[in-house]
Design a protein around this motif. Structure first.
Motif, mmCIF file in Angstrom:
data_model
loop_
_atom_site.group_PDB
_atom_site.id
_atom_site.type_symbol
_atom_site.label_atom_id
_atom_site.label_comp_id
_atom_site.label_asym_id
_atom_site.label_seq_id
_atom_site.Cartn_x
_atom_site.Cartn_y
_atom_site.Cartn_z
ATOM 1 N N ARG A 58 0.844 -1.202 0.000
ATOM 2 C CA ARG A 58 0.000 0.000 0.000
ATOM 3 C C ARG A 58 0.876 1.248 0.000
ATOM 4 N NH1 ARG A 58 -1.718 -3.472 3.650
ATOM 5 N NH2 ARG A 58 -3.763 -4.402 3.340
ATOM 6 N N GLU A 59 0.263 2.374 -0.376
ATOM 7 C CA GLU A 59 0.948 3.649 -0.254
ATOM 8 C C GLU A 59 1.268 3.871 1.226
ATOM 9 O OE1 GLU A 59 -2.087 3.209 -1.544
ATOM 10 O OE2 GLU A 59 -2.230 4.146 -3.512
ATOM 11 N N LYS A 60 2.306 4.643 1.503
ATOM 12 C CA LYS A 60 2.798 4.823 2.865
ATOM 13 C C LYS A 60 1.699 5.231 3.852
ATOM 14 C CE LYS A 60 6.323 7.133 5.625
ATOM 15 N NZ LYS A 60 7.446 8.060 5.633
ATOM 16 N N GLU A 61 0.906 6.215 3.522
ATOM 17 C CA GLU A 61 -0.123 6.683 4.459
ATOM 18 C C GLU A 61 -1.222 5.655 4.668
ATOM 19 O OE1 GLU A 61 0.166 9.198 6.606
ATOM 20 O OE2 GLU A 61 2.148 9.342 5.691
ATOM 21 N N ARG A 62 -1.570 4.933 3.619
ATOM 22 C CA ARG A 62 -2.573 3.861 3.770
ATOM 23 C C ARG A 62 -2.002 2.721 4.608
ATOM 24 N NH1 ARG A 62 -4.461 1.247 -0.908
ATOM 25 N NH2 ARG A 62 -6.020 0.316 0.437
ATOM 26 N N GLN A 63 -0.707 2.417 4.429
ATOM 27 C CA GLN A 63 -0.080 1.358 5.233
ATOM 28 C C GLN A 63 -0.040 1.782 6.700
ATOM 29 O OE1 GLN A 63 0.955 -1.543 3.501
ATOM 30 N NE2 GLN A 63 1.026 -2.445 5.524
ATOM 31 N N LYS A 64 0.274 3.027 6.936
ATOM 32 C CA LYS A 64 0.307 3.542 8.312
ATOM 33 C C LYS A 64 -1.077 3.489 8.947
ATOM 34 C CE LYS A 64 2.283 7.417 10.885
ATOM 35 N NZ LYS A 64 3.013 8.692 10.724
ATOM 36 N N ALA A 65 -2.098 3.780 8.179
ATOM 37 C CA ALA A 65 -3.472 3.745 8.686
ATOM 38 C C ALA A 65 -3.877 2.331 9.109
ATOM 39 C CB ALA A 65 -4.437 4.286 7.641
ATOM 40 N N MET A 66 -3.236 1.327 8.543
ATOM 41 C CA MET A 66 -3.550 -0.061 8.902
ATOM 42 C C MET A 66 -3.255 -0.340 10.377
ATOM 43 S SD MET A 66 -4.750 -0.988 6.065
ATOM 44 C CE MET A 66 -5.181 -2.624 6.548
ATOM 45 N N LEU A 67 -2.368 0.451 10.977
ATOM 46 C CA LEU A 67 -2.034 0.247 12.388
ATOM 47 C C LEU A 67 -3.262 0.353 13.288
ATOM 48 C CD1 LEU A 67 1.288 2.303 12.588
ATOM 49 C CD2 LEU A 67 1.045 -0.188 12.378
ATOM 50 N N GLN A 68 -4.323 0.984 12.799
ATOM 51 C CA GLN A 68 -5.554 1.134 13.578
ATOM 52 C C GLN A 68 -6.498 -0.071 13.439
ATOM 53 O OE1 GLN A 68 -5.455 3.718 15.625
ATOM 54 N NE2 GLN A 68 -3.510 4.135 14.595
ATOM 55 N N GLU A 69 -6.174 -0.961 12.514
ATOM 56 C CA GLU A 69 -7.023 -2.139 12.293
ATOM 57 C C GLU A 69 -6.845 -3.131 13.440
ATOM 58 O OE1 GLU A 69 -9.217 -2.901 9.876
ATOM 59 O OE2 GLU A 69 -8.938 -0.940 8.952
ATOM 60 N N PRO A 70 -7.930 -3.559 14.078
ATOM 61 C CA PRO A 70 -7.806 -4.444 15.241
ATOM 62 C C PRO A 70 -7.208 -5.822 14.948
ATOM 63 C CG PRO A 70 -10.125 -4.001 14.729
ATOM 64 C CD PRO A 70 -9.308 -3.146 13.826
ATOM 65 N N LEU A 71 -7.371 -6.342 13.745
ATOM 66 C CA LEU A 71 -6.844 -7.662 13.419
ATOM 67 C C LEU A 71 -5.406 -7.626 12.907
ATOM 68 C CD1 LEU A 71 -9.938 -9.162 11.518
ATOM 69 C CD2 LEU A 71 -9.367 -9.360 13.960
ATOM 70 N N TYR A 72 -4.889 -6.429 12.648
ATOM 71 C CA TYR A 72 -3.588 -6.247 11.989
ATOM 72 C C TYR A 72 -2.500 -5.908 13.004
ATOM 73 C CZ TYR A 72 -0.141 -4.068 8.841
ATOM 74 O OH TYR A 72 0.992 -3.734 8.146
ATOM 75 N N GLY A 73 -1.329 -6.453 12.758
ATOM 76 C CA GLY A 73 -0.172 -6.093 13.568
ATOM 77 C C GLY A 73 1.057 -5.960 12.685
ATOM 78 N N LEU A 74 1.842 -4.930 12.921
ATOM 79 C CA LEU A 74 3.110 -4.716 12.229
ATOM 80 C C LEU A 74 4.186 -4.846 13.294
ATOM 81 C CD1 LEU A 74 4.332 -3.982 9.457
ATOM 82 C CD2 LEU A 74 4.161 -1.580 10.122
ATOM 83 N N TYR A 75 5.154 -5.738 13.049
ATOM 84 C CA TYR A 75 6.168 -6.053 14.043
ATOM 85 C C TYR A 75 7.558 -5.934 13.428
ATOM 86 C CZ TYR A 75 2.035 -8.335 15.970
ATOM 87 O OH TYR A 75 0.771 -8.596 16.424
ATOM 88 N N GLY A 76 8.480 -5.443 14.201
ATOM 89 C CA GLY A 76 9.856 -5.353 13.745
ATOM 90 C C GLY A 76 10.788 -5.990 14.750
ATOM 91 N N THR A 77 11.952 -6.343 14.273
ATOM 92 C CA THR A 77 12.998 -6.833 15.159
ATOM 93 C C THR A 77 14.258 -6.045 14.846
ATOM 94 O OG1 THR A 77 14.090 -8.804 16.033
ATOM 95 C CG2 THR A 77 13.664 -8.772 13.684
ATOM 96 N N ARG A 78 14.935 -5.648 15.903
ATOM 97 C CA ARG A 78 16.114 -4.792 15.746
ATOM 98 C C ARG A 78 17.407 -5.588 15.827
ATOM 99 N NH1 ARG A 78 14.908 0.777 16.316
ATOM 100 N NH2 ARG A 78 12.798 1.147 17.073
ATOM 101 N N ARG A 79 18.388 -5.060 15.107
ATOM 102 C CA ARG A 79 19.738 -5.628 15.129
ATOM 103 C C ARG A 79 20.696 -4.496 14.773
ATOM 104 N NH1 ARG A 79 21.382 -11.201 11.971
ATOM 105 N NH2 ARG A 79 23.572 -11.187 12.575
ATOM 106 N N ASP A 80 21.764 -4.393 15.493
ATOM 107 C CA ASP A 80 22.765 -3.350 15.237
ATOM 108 C C ASP A 80 22.152 -1.950 15.218
ATOM 109 O OD1 ASP A 80 24.705 -5.373 14.990
ATOM 110 O OD2 ASP A 80 24.308 -5.580 12.840
ATOM 111 N N GLY A 81 21.184 -1.719 16.095
ATOM 112 C CA GLY A 81 20.612 -0.393 16.269
ATOM 113 C C GLY A 81 19.481 0.000 15.346
ATOM 114 N N GLY A 82 19.146 -0.846 14.373
ATOM 115 C CA GLY A 82 18.053 -0.508 13.465
ATOM 116 C C GLY A 82 17.169 -1.713 13.214
#
Length: 174
Positions: free
Chosen positions: A27-51
């Motif tokens: 999705r476009e960046k703003e639409r992807q960001k808006a997905m964070l409000q969706e109750p069934l959706y989760g965006l997860y990251g894992t960090r390594r070497d500071g990023g």
């Protein structure tokens, strides 16, 4: 290990998605960001070497997990890191899992399918079309991979309908 992405950390992780997926799979960046409000959706990251080194975008739909995106930063690939992350993420979620892959038409797509097969996924041959991620785009022919086992046609149709309606907001019949 997995950090839930919020609006505060979204701009830091979005380049990892943008650099690893073609425009017709994101999705476009703003639409992807808006997905964070969706109750069934989760965006997860894992960090390594500071990023951020990896990202998962997943939907907990009904009785299964649908992985919309999974990417590992290029410098951390081909050493087993992505596989360890995938196994840990799936163990944490502990439910049958579905994801979409391109058809095995070239070396890269065959390697990607092989990666998922090595982690317990099964390639299902049912014809599957992904609804457009962005306005004005066409449908994308893909296949579903499932874990822990192959699915029958009834389950395939149920998964497809739930993915299309929840993830893509598409109610038609593809």
């Amino acid at each position: 290990m997995f950090e839930r992405i919020t609006e505060a950390t979204f701009d830091e992780i979005f380049p990892l998605l943008e650099n690893n997926f073609p425009e017709n799979e994101l999705r476009e960046k703003e639409r992807q960001k808006a997905m964070l409000q969706e109750p069934l959706y989760g965006l997860y990251g894992t960090r390594r070497d500071g990023g951020f080194a990896a990202v998962f975008a997943a939907w907990e739909i009904a009785d299964f997990l649908y992985i919309e995106h999974f990417a590992v930063k290029e410098e951390y690939r081909n050493g087993g890191y992505g596989g360890k992350l995938l196994d840990a993420f799936l163990a944490e979620k502990s439910r049958p899992t579905v994801l979409e892959v391109e058809e095995p038409e070239d070396e890269l797509t065959r390697r990607r399918i092989g990666f998922y097969e090595r982690h317990g996924f099964v390639y299902n041959g049912y014809p599957y079309l992904q609804p457009p991620m962005r306005r004005g785009q066409d449908v994308l022919p893909l296949k579903l991979m499932t874990k822990p086992a192959a699915i029958d046609e009834t389950t395939y149709k149920r998964y497809k309908k739930l993915i299309h309606s929840n993830v893509y907001r598409y109610e038609g019949d593809l």
